[in-house]
Design a protein around this motif. Structure first.
Motif, PDB file in Angstrom:
ATOM      1  N   PHE A 199       4.897   7.361  -0.112  1.00 17.86           N
ATOM      2  CA  PHE A 199       4.933   6.690   1.195  1.00 17.86           C
ATOM      3  C   PHE A 199       3.486   6.406   1.585  1.00 17.86           C
ATOM      4  CE2 PHE A 199       8.928   9.050   0.975  1.00 17.86           C
ATOM      5  CZ  PHE A 199       9.830   8.044   1.279  1.00 17.86           C
ATOM      6  N   PRO A 200       2.964   5.260   1.155  1.00 16.25           N
ATOM      7  CA  PRO A 200       1.525   5.013   1.179  1.00 16.25           C
ATOM      8  C   PRO A 200       0.883   4.900   2.555  1.00 16.25           C
ATOM      9  CG  PRO A 200       2.715   3.062   0.447  1.00 16.25           C
ATOM     10  CD  PRO A 200       3.702   4.178   0.483  1.00 16.25           C
ATOM     11  N   THR A 201       1.668   4.701   3.604  1.00 11.98           N
ATOM     12  CA  THR A 201       1.044   4.666   4.932  1.00 11.98           C
ATOM     13  C   THR A 201       0.832   6.071   5.487  1.00 11.98           C
ATOM     14  OG1 THR A 201       3.087   4.620   6.267  1.00 11.98           O
ATOM     15  CG2 THR A 201       2.280   2.511   5.377  1.00 11.98           C
ATOM     16  N   GLY A 202       1.390   7.079   4.780  1.00 13.45           N
ATOM     17  CA  GLY A 202       1.322   8.447   5.278  1.00 13.45           C
ATOM     18  C   GLY A 202       2.422   8.767   6.261  1.00 13.45           C
ATOM     19  N   ILE A 220      10.182  -0.360   9.882  1.00 12.37           N
ATOM     20  CA  ILE A 220      10.087  -0.499   8.432  1.00 12.37           C
ATOM     21  C   ILE A 220       9.753   0.840   7.795  1.00 12.37           C
ATOM     22  CG2 ILE A 220       9.318  -2.901   8.568  1.00 12.37           C
ATOM     23  CD1 ILE A 220       6.477  -1.848   7.881  1.00 12.37           C
ATOM     24  N   THR A 221      10.041   0.946   6.527  1.00  7.02           N
ATOM     25  CA  THR A 221       9.544   2.051   5.698  1.00  7.02           C
ATOM     26  C   THR A 221       8.822   1.438   4.511  1.00  7.02           C
ATOM     27  OG1 THR A 221      11.217   3.681   6.315  1.00  7.02           O
ATOM     28  CG2 THR A 221      10.190   3.939   4.156  1.00  7.02           C
ATOM     29  N   CYS A 222       7.574   1.854   4.316  1.00  9.31           N
ATOM     30  CA  CYS A 222       6.779   1.399   3.182  1.00  9.31           C
ATOM     31  C   CYS A 222       6.868   2.465   2.099  1.00  9.31           C
ATOM     32  CB  CYS A 222       5.328   1.186   3.597  1.00  9.31           C
ATOM     33  SG  CYS A 222       5.097  -0.111   4.833  1.00  9.31           S
ATOM     34  N   VAL A 223       7.300   2.075   0.916  1.00 10.79           N
ATOM     35  CA  VAL A 223       7.560   3.028  -0.159  1.00 10.79           C
ATOM     36  C   VAL A 223       7.067   2.442  -1.476  1.00 10.79           C
ATOM     37  CG1 VAL A 223       9.891   2.100  -0.462  1.00 10.79           C
ATOM     38  CG2 VAL A 223       9.374   4.417  -1.281  1.00 10.79           C
TER      39      VAL A 223
END
Length: 368
Positions: free
Chosen positions: A183-186, A197-200
């Protein structure tokens, strides 16, 4: 590259891997310099030209792909695989992502070209492949007969007519393939322009959002999505801002991140998806994009996690619906730790050799 004139042609295979197809080349048959290699591949593919009429490309992003394969120097690994996504109407070559569909034929290519060997009496072959794009490992297992890959079989995958031999792809350590982590945004969830949103990134950087957030049901056809210019503009704006949160910088000319809109399954699947690559709608769904999206869905607090409430307890093989049918994604995820840990990720695909021979690229002095 061996000492040969381009006028003599470049040896290679054209293969279908999953729902994509493209050129498969040995690294030794291409220029060692990346810029020269990319220029050559653009001329082979017929890019830039929306029809790719003077090359082998099929005028879509799904048919403008290249695998560059070489013997691996890594212990326990057979071959290294570099995936390159070529533009169609623009002269772009990107190595910023994996392609799990093209990967489905890398093992067979390695056997066909002598880069990987198998016992003459073997019935199956497993080729360990280093994915250069993401610094990870995959194992491709497929049937063989008399020392050659078997392409005929009774396995069907949606998006491809007929049946073929199954190819089992098992992935290792693909989390954070192009970013800082799973999960690159932390964070498990972010908000951009009022959209949750979910960044994965579990093999592919993906932005996951609910279809309903864009006024969609999730049942829209590929043609309907492609004709909605306002929707595509929103998708592009969202992914560009998400990319900055993911540490990917300016992605105006990049094919990542992808965007996947999720909704309840409607045709017996566990979840419905509409994928964009990166802005135009996908006729199906990419392997790594699907793996990343399902990883997000399985994580408590992520966008779309509520869709899993109706899934059987302990479900690991998830049926992902897409415009062309279904894709089975196999994931074992430990969400009891922070961040979650991926223990297993894999899919079943098919592949087929379409053509083996010599390709003659457009001359370097010519211009589209």
């Amino acid at each position: 590259m061996k000492d040969r004139s381009v006028a003599d042609g470049i040896p290679g295979l054209w293969m279908r891997g999953g729902t994509s197809k493209g050129g498969y080349f040995r690294a030794e048959d291409l220029p060692a310099d990346p810029a020269a290699r990319d220029d050559l591949l653009l001329r082979i593919m017929g890019t830039p030209d929306p029809r790719q009429i003077d090359g082998l490309g099929g005028a879509t992003s799904l048919t403008s792909k290249v695998a560059v394969v070489s013997p691996s120097q890594r212990p326990g690994v057979d071959v290294d695989y570099l995936f390159l996504q070529l533009g169609v109407d623009k002269p772009t070559v990107s190595d910023k992502q994996n392609c799990g569909n093209i990967l489905a034929a890398v093992g067979q290519f390695a056997v066909e070209t002598g880069l990987a060997g198998i016992a003459a009496d073997a019935e199956t072959c497993s080729v360990r492949i280093y994915l250069v794009n993401s610094d990870s490992i995959a194992t491709a297992t497929f049937p063989v007969r008399d020392g050659r890959p078997v392409y005929d079989g009774d396995t069907a995958i949606d998006g491809v007519p007929g049946t073929a031999a199954p190819v089992l792809l098992a992935f290792e350590d693909i989390a954070g393939s192009a970013t800082a982590g799973l999960f690159p945004t932390g964070r498990i969830r972010d908000e951009i322009d009022g959209v949750e949103i979910t960044c994965v990134d579990n093999g592919m950087p993906v932005v996951v959002a609910e279809a309903a957030a864009f006024g969609l049901t999730g049942a829209e056809t590929h043609a309907e999505l492609a004709a909605d210019a306002a929707l595509l503009e929103r998708v592009d704006g969202l992914r560009r801002k998400a990319a900055a949160l993911m540490g990917l910088g300016d992605v105006a000319e990049s094919s990542v991140p992808k965007t996947i809109l999720v909704s309840p399954g409607r045709a017996g699947g566990h979840v419905g998806t509409r994928s964009f690559i990166p802005v135009q709608p996908h006729t199906a769904v990419g392997v790594f994009a699907a793996i990343s999206a399902v990883t997000a869905l399985m994580t408590p607090g992520a966008v779309g996690h509520e869709l899993t409430e109706t899934w059987p307890a302990g479900l690991s093989r998830v049926d992902v619906e897409h415009p062309s049918g279904h894709l089975l994604v196999d994931i074992e995820l430990d969400t009891t730790v922070t961040p979650p840990v991926v223990h297993r990720a894999g899919v079943v695909r098919t592949a087929r050799k379409l053509f083996a021979g010599t390709v003659f690229p457009r001359a370097a002095t010519e211009r589209a």
